[in-house]
Design a protein around this motif. Structure first.
Motif, PDB file in Angstrom:
ATOM      1  N   VAL A  18       0.875  -1.175   0.000  1.00 19.89           N
ATOM      2  CA  VAL A  18       0.000   0.000   0.000  1.00 19.89           C
ATOM      3  C   VAL A  18       0.911   1.224   0.000  1.00 19.89           C
ATOM      4  N   GLU A  43      -0.428  -1.198  -4.940  1.00 16.70           N
ATOM      5  CA  GLU A  43      -1.599  -0.337  -4.748  1.00 16.70           C
ATOM      6  C   GLU A  43      -1.093   1.084  -4.508  1.00 16.70           C
ATOM      7  N   LYS A 131     -11.931  -5.871   0.953  1.00 18.08           N
ATOM      8  CA  LYS A 131     -10.827  -5.352   1.745  1.00 18.08           C
ATOM      9  C   LYS A 131     -11.323  -5.071   3.158  1.00 18.08           C
ATOM     10  N   PHE A 133     -10.888  -3.227   6.252  1.00 21.69           N
ATOM     11  CA  PHE A 133     -10.135  -2.029   6.616  1.00 21.69           C
ATOM     12  C   PHE A 133     -10.933  -1.169   7.590  1.00 21.69           C
ATOM     13  N   CYS A 157      -8.921  -9.186   1.857  1.00 22.60           N
ATOM     14  CA  CYS A 157      -7.586  -8.619   1.845  1.00 22.60           C
ATOM     15  C   CYS A 157      -7.501  -7.685   3.045  1.00 22.60           C
ATOM     16  N   THR A 159      -6.139  -5.042   5.537  1.00 17.90           N
ATOM     17  CA  THR A 159      -5.169  -3.955   5.436  1.00 17.90           C
ATOM     18  C   THR A 159      -5.373  -3.027   6.623  1.00 17.90           C
ATOM     19  N   ALA A 179      -2.941  -9.959   1.736  1.00 19.72           N
ATOM     20  CA  ALA A 179      -2.931  -8.942   2.782  1.00 19.72           C
ATOM     21  C   ALA A 179      -2.171  -7.730   2.278  1.00 19.72           C
ATOM     22  N   GLY A 180      -2.619  -6.551   2.703  1.00 24.09           N
ATOM     23  CA  GLY A 180      -1.979  -5.318   2.276  1.00 24.09           C
ATOM     24  C   GLY A 180      -1.254  -4.644   3.413  1.00 24.09           C
ATOM     25  N   GLY A 181      -0.180  -3.922   3.064  1.00 22.60           N
ATOM     26  CA  GLY A 181       0.558  -3.225   4.105  1.00 22.60           C
ATOM     27  C   GLY A 181       1.472  -2.159   3.540  1.00 22.60           C
ATOM     28  N   SER A 182       1.794  -1.174   4.378  1.00 16.43           N
ATOM     29  CA  SER A 182       2.637  -0.065   3.955  1.00 16.43           C
ATOM     30  C   SER A 182       4.090  -0.237   4.367  1.00 16.43           C
TER      31      SER A 182
END
Length: 211
Positions: A18, A43, A131, A133, A157, A159, A179-182
């Protein structure tokens, strides 16, 4: 990807970076760094004025990257991200108007949800991948486990709160597709153009996801 409501994205990575970019010139080397680390999806969020130019740069220069536009929250953003070159979009939440817009545009879309009621609503609209979130505030792994029994035909997903420390635990859940991450694209590494560091983080995440 040609359908709006999809459950099996074309990208292979189960980790979705992300990304907030403030300089479009960083977009292409960042995409190459992620690919070198085994991540074929990114993303790019609409959280800065550089987002659309960054999406356009990657779409033109790195066609093998599966390019998502994140933080799509307004109807008028749908055509803009399509014109920039994204292949799918994600939202932290969702409205019926936004669903109508992505369906009209035939843009593959992952809607953001936080409660079972929202999940059921989006499922009725045809979505089977959503997602969660912000994942931590929504209950994290406990919430995902709880929703798995009554709503087994929806994948998520998560995040927001996903990290290297808990990534494997999230991905072990049967209803978690990715899975999403920064953490994969830290601001200091982006600012310094430290693409080797980002490749290292991508490789570590890929190893965790495939362990």
């Amino acid at each position: 990807m040609t359908t709006t409501c999809f459950s099996r994205p074309a990208f292979k990575s189960r980790v979705v970076p992300v990304i907030v970019l403030t300089d479009p010139s960083h977009a292409v080397p960042l995409a190459h760094a992620l690919l070198e680390g085994g991540i074929d999806v990114m993303e790019i969020t609409l959280r800065s004025d550089a987002a659309l130019a960054s999406i356009e740069a990657v779409a033109k220069a790195v066609p093998e990257m599966h390019l998502g536009a994140g933080t799509v929250t307004r109807v008028n953003e749908v055509q803009r991200v399509i014109d920039a070159g994204c292949t799918f979009a994600l939202s932290p939440g969702c409205t019926d108007a936004l669903v109508e817009a992505v369906k009209a545009a035939k843009l593959p879309f992952i809607p953001g949800v936080m409660t079972p009621g929202e999940v059921m609503h989006r499922r009725e609209q045809g979505f089977s991948l959503m997602k969660l979130f912000p994942a931590s505030q929504a209950g994290g792994m406990g919430m995902l486990k709880a929703m798995g029994a009554p709503i087994p035909d929806v994948s998520f997903c998560p995040t927001g709160g996903v990290s290297p420390e808990n990534l494997k635990d999230f991905l072990r859940l049967p209803n978690v597709a990715m899975a999403g991450g920064s953490w994969l694209t830290p601001a200091d590494a982006l600012k310094a153009g430290d693409w080797a560091q980002i490749t290292k983080l991508a490789r570590e995440a890929t190893a965790l996801a495939t362990a």
